[in-house]
Scaffold this motif. Structure first.
Motif, PDB file in Angstrom:
ATOM      1  N   GLU A 320       0.835  -1.192   0.000  1.00  0.00           N
ATOM      2  CA  GLU A 320       0.000   0.000   0.000  1.00  0.00           C
ATOM      3  C   GLU A 320       0.880   1.257   0.000  1.00  0.00           C
ATOM      4  O   GLU A 320       1.868   1.337   0.727  1.00  0.00           O
ATOM      5  CB  GLU A 320      -0.902   0.037   1.245  1.00  0.00           C
ATOM      6  CG  GLU A 320      -1.791  -1.175   1.432  1.00  0.00           C
ATOM      7  CD  GLU A 320      -1.199  -2.214   2.372  1.00  0.00           C
ATOM      8  OE1 GLU A 320      -1.969  -2.909   3.027  1.00  0.00           O
ATOM      9  OE2 GLU A 320       0.044  -2.320   2.428  1.00  0.00           O
ATOM     10  N   ASN A 321       0.488   2.227  -0.814  1.00  0.00           N
ATOM     11  CA  ASN A 321       1.128   3.547  -0.823  1.00  0.00           C
ATOM     12  C   ASN A 321       2.638   3.482  -1.053  1.00  0.00           C
ATOM     13  O   ASN A 321       3.429   4.059  -0.301  1.00  0.00           O
ATOM     14  CB  ASN A 321       0.837   4.306   0.486  1.00  0.00           C
ATOM     15  CG  ASN A 321      -0.637   4.625   0.659  1.00  0.00           C
ATOM     16  OD1 ASN A 321      -1.375   4.691  -0.325  1.00  0.00           O
ATOM     17  ND2 ASN A 321      -1.065   4.815   1.889  1.00  0.00           N
ATOM     18  N   ASP A 322       3.041   2.819  -2.118  1.00  0.00           N
ATOM     19  CA  ASP A 322       4.471   2.742  -2.437  1.00  0.00           C
ATOM     20  C   ASP A 322       5.024   4.055  -2.975  1.00  0.00           C
ATOM     21  O   ASP A 322       6.230   4.141  -3.259  1.00  0.00           O
ATOM     22  CB  ASP A 322       4.727   1.622  -3.449  1.00  0.00           C
ATOM     23  CG  ASP A 322       4.943   0.271  -2.767  1.00  0.00           C
ATOM     24  OD1 ASP A 322       5.007   0.243  -1.520  1.00  0.00           O
ATOM     25  OD2 ASP A 322       5.040  -0.743  -3.469  1.00  0.00           O
ATOM     26  N   ASN A 323       4.184   5.068  -3.129  1.00  0.00           N
ATOM     27  CA  ASN A 323       4.670   6.378  -3.562  1.00  0.00           C
ATOM     28  C   ASN A 323       4.928   7.311  -2.387  1.00  0.00           C
ATOM     29  O   ASN A 323       5.134   8.516  -2.579  1.00  0.00           O
ATOM     30  CB  ASN A 323       3.674   7.031  -4.528  1.00  0.00           C
ATOM     31  CG  ASN A 323       3.658   6.348  -5.875  1.00  0.00           C
ATOM     32  OD1 ASN A 323       4.658   5.769  -6.297  1.00  0.00           O
ATOM     33  ND2 ASN A 323       2.531   6.375  -6.562  1.00  0.00           N
ATOM     34  N   THR A 324       4.901   6.772  -1.198  1.00  0.00           N
ATOM     35  CA  THR A 324       5.233   7.562  -0.018  1.00  0.00           C
ATOM     36  C   THR A 324       6.326   6.859   0.774  1.00  0.00           C
ATOM     37  O   THR A 324       6.491   5.641   0.671  1.00  0.00           O
ATOM     38  CB  THR A 324       3.990   7.781   0.867  1.00  0.00           C
ATOM     39  OG1 THR A 324       4.319   8.650   1.960  1.00  0.00           O
ATOM     40  CG2 THR A 324       3.477   6.475   1.436  1.00  0.00           C
ATOM     41  N   LEU A 362       4.322  13.667  -4.950  1.00  0.00           N
ATOM     42  CA  LEU A 362       3.512  14.889  -4.871  1.00  0.00           C
ATOM     43  C   LEU A 362       2.008  14.634  -4.846  1.00  0.00           C
ATOM     44  O   LEU A 362       1.295  15.272  -4.051  1.00  0.00           O
ATOM     45  CB  LEU A 362       3.884  15.828  -6.029  1.00  0.00           C
ATOM     46  CG  LEU A 362       5.239  16.531  -5.885  1.00  0.00           C
ATOM     47  CD1 LEU A 362       5.582  17.292  -7.167  1.00  0.00           C
ATOM     48  CD2 LEU A 362       5.230  17.468  -4.683  1.00  0.00           C
ATOM     49  N   PRO A 363       1.445  13.742  -5.658  1.00  0.00           N
ATOM     50  CA  PRO A 363      -0.007  13.527  -5.605  1.00  0.00           C
ATOM     51  C   PRO A 363      -0.508  12.964  -4.281  1.00  0.00           C
ATOM     52  O   PRO A 363      -1.720  13.016  -4.008  1.00  0.00           O
ATOM     53  CB  PRO A 363      -0.260  12.534  -6.748  1.00  0.00           C
ATOM     54  CG  PRO A 363       0.901  12.681  -7.667  1.00  0.00           C
ATOM     55  CD  PRO A 363       2.059  12.987  -6.776  1.00  0.00           C
ATOM     56  N   GLU A 364       0.390  12.426  -3.462  1.00  0.00           N
ATOM     57  CA  GLU A 364      -0.025  11.858  -2.176  1.00  0.00           C
ATOM     58  C   GLU A 364      -0.202  12.916  -1.096  1.00  0.00           C
ATOM     59  O   GLU A 364      -0.791  12.643  -0.049  1.00  0.00           O
ATOM     60  CB  GLU A 364       1.005  10.814  -1.701  1.00  0.00           C
ATOM     61  CG  GLU A 364       1.235   9.670  -2.666  1.00  0.00           C
ATOM     62  CD  GLU A 364       0.015   8.766  -2.794  1.00  0.00           C
ATOM     63  OE1 GLU A 364      -0.855   8.811  -1.896  1.00  0.00           O
ATOM     64  OE2 GLU A 364      -0.070   8.041  -3.794  1.00  0.00           O
TER      65      GLU A 364
END
Length: 621
Positions: A320-324, A362-364
């Motif tokens: 989950e949420n690998d962009n953060t 950035l989108p997170e």
């Protein structure tokens, strides 16, 4: 489970407990356990095991106590060698009394003696893992990985008996067992043939020469940093050597580092701590290899996730949420390497990786907050409920701010154009920084999660990760705020959690990554409060009222003590005393019984590297 040590060449790897080999792996490192080498489970054999001083090889002095005798019999020794330049691991024996070990595998052990040069060995075997065999969860290895094992007796006898699941090897006199591996049988077979021709003495000589050169290079780099404090403390010097060799053994030839024996993958968060520790201990080449690994994986597949495989196959552990969080660790690692080495040429190659990582982050951002990553330690370790994932994360937000700030600094300091960075990064960082206290400051301290973000950010209807009930990993469906379930758990009641939690370990991440929070006086006050609790209760600060402790709390606390100039000599002693018999720190400790009991994965590169980084920073303050 007792202490675990590692022997590795970058292509093949053994995890040992004393003289037993609990996992024989490779090639590559991201493959299933191919074989084990153990004694009978009757407690007859005992051993005293230690790593040779100044080297990576291990010596095991064996004794046995037969059931009809009251005294132990000295048997002799095993000597384990990992020769990196030839990619062979050897177990040499000198035994006055016969000892039986059991070579077992979940896969077929095929006799290939007839395929070896005549007279080169007494016996040879091959284990081949099918391409669909799982590495972790259900991720297939993707190639028919092979391991070859040769046995040669110089004197005495070696009897081999087929038993269910493997072989019983009864060893005596002098001899050696050779282990090689390859991404297919031809390469593994050729490697074994070459290793048998070279013999034990050459491999030991090459390994010892390489080990001495490695330690000398690390020492020289530490001197240039002004951090060579090891001479003043023999225990620290030994600890550093233990950790350096254990990490080096677990670093694959691709550059990725195992996360210990339980995880045959390279995790972004873990490798950030390893990189920091390697830089502090002077292994610049190892740190650079980690970054090169990410450059290679992204160039090959166009993506990075929570963890990646090491080897030729496309293996990603998507959480989950690998962009953060992990995106920030990638950037911080690149900048930390630049600060330590001044290698702006290599950093220029990393700049695109950094820019893309920040672009994915950035989108997170919502309300100046980043969410939790699903494999984040406090959630994975049960210190926080999984339902907080979409809430604001103090740690992930601070990591984003620190990564963006340091990336901007690197570009300005080394003359890289700012337009290489994502549009809006600077303003997003400033707004997150300005909102930080409003989002996370509570009653004179800080909370680790801010439920408000979940109301500001639309959660995806589906995600890949761990079910709310913790019994499966895969695709999930949202059923409530932060609550995702697998098909098997559909219809079960869930309970979103809006509790605000305090976890001191998350707070200590901030000074470790260079995030300034309230200045030095506030950090001193907070540290003194944590240390006061530790001195009165013996508990470290992962959770104020819990007993479970993450294994890197020592390093975070000591690093913060160095930053804030707080005396913590007693914590330094406790940190060094917490190492196991192999000289490493573990994934978790439990203090419920009043003493630290190790739990979770042993021989952990992340915890051990972070703790050494903190120790060296504290001693150099």
């Amino acid at each position: 489970m007792g202490a675990v040590h590692a022997l590795g060449t970058g292509r093949i790897l053994v995890y040992g407990q004393g003289p037993e080999w609990m996992q024989m792996i490779g090639a590559p490192y991201s493959c299933p356990t191919m074989a084990e080498l153990r004694f009978a489970d009757d407690g007859e054999i005992c051993a005293v095991s230690e790593r040779a001083a100044g080297a990576s090889d291990w010596v095991h002095m064996l004794s046995k106590k037969p059931k009809n005798r009251s005294t132990r019999i000295e048997c002799g020794m095993f000597h384990d060698i990992a020769c990196r330049s030839r990619h062979v691991i050897l177990r040499c024996w000198q035994l006055d009394v016969p000892v039986t070990v059991y070579l077992s595998s979940a896969y077929d052990i095929n006799d290939i003696t007839a395929l070896m040069d005549k007279g080169s060995c007494d016996a040879a075997f091959a284990v081949t893992v099918p391409h669909h065999a799982p590495v972790y969860n259900d991720y297939p290895v993707g190639i028919p990985s092979s391991m070859t094992i040769g046995i040669r007796c110089e004197s005495g006898n070696c009897s081999i008996e087929r038993i269910p699941g493997g072989l019983a090897l009864t060893l005596s006199g002098v001899g050696a067992l050779y282990v090689c591996g390859g991404e297919h049988f031809p390469s593994a077979h050729a490697s074994l043939a070459a290793a048998l021709r070279d013999g034990v003495s050459l491999h030991l000589s090459l390994q010892r020469e390489a080990d001495a050169a490695y330690l000398a290079a690390c020492s020289e780099n530490r001197k240039r940093m002004g951090r060579d404090t090891s001479a003043a403390n023999e225990t620290v010097s030994t600890a550093m050597e233990d950790v350096l060799f254990a990490i080096r053994a677990q670093q694959s030839e691709q550059g990725g580092v195992m996360a210990g024996h339980a995880y045959h993958l390279a995790y972004v968060r873990d490798q950030y701590g390893v990189l920091r520790g390697l830089l502090a201990m002077g292994d610049y080449d190892g740190a650079r290899a980690i970054l090169q690994y990410y450059l290679d994986v992204e160039a090959r597949y166009g993506e990075l996730h929570n963890a990646q495989g090491m080897g030729p196959s496309r293996i990603f552990h998507i959480h989950e949420n690998d962009n953060t969080e992990i995106t920030s660790y990638l950037v911080l690692g690149c900048v930390d390497y630049l600060r330590a080495t001044g290698d702006s040429t290599f950093f220029a190659r990393c700049l695109g990786l950094c820019a893309r990582a920040m672009q994915r982050s950035l989108p997170e951002l919502s309300g100046g907050m980043m969410p939790f990553n699903g494999d984040e330690t406090y959630i994975a370790g049960g210190l926080l409920p999984r339902s907080v994932i979409e809430q604001g994360s103090l740690e992930a937000t601070a990591l984003f701010i620190a990564a963006a700030e340091q990336l901007e600094w690197a570009c300005a300091a080394y003359g890289f154009p700012s337009d290489l960075l994502p549009a809006g990064l600077h303003d997003s960082r400033l707004s997150a920084e300005l909102a930080f206290d409003a989002n996370f400051a509570r009653r004179g301290g800080y909370v680790v999660n801010a439920p408000r973000r979940a109301a500001l950010h639309a959660q995806p209807p589906y995600r890949h990760g761990v079910c709310y009930f913790g019994d499966s990993f895969g695709w999930l469906r949202a059923v409530d705020r932060g609550c995702y379930v697998c098909p098997r758990c559909a219809g079960k009641p869930v309970s979103p959690d809006d509790t605000e939690y305090c976890l001191h370990s998350a707070y200590l991440t901030l000074p470790y990554v260079g995030f300034s929070l309230g200045g030095k006086p506030q950090l001193q006050q907070t540290l003194n409060r944590m240390l006061s609790v530790y001195r009165s209760t013996g508990k470290l600060p992962s959770a104020p009222h819990g007993s479970r402790i993450v294994g890197y709390d020592f390093g975070f606390l000591l690093y913060a003590a160095a930053v804030a100039d707080v005396d913590a000599d007693d914590l330094l002693s406790a940190a060094l005393a917490a190492r196991d018999e192999a000289g490493m720190w573990v994934e978790y400790y439990d203090a419920a019984a009043g003493t630290l009991q190790p739990s979770g994965t042993r021989c952990r590169p992340w915890e051990s590297a972070v703790n050494m980084d903190g120790i060296l920073a504290y001693l150099a303050r």
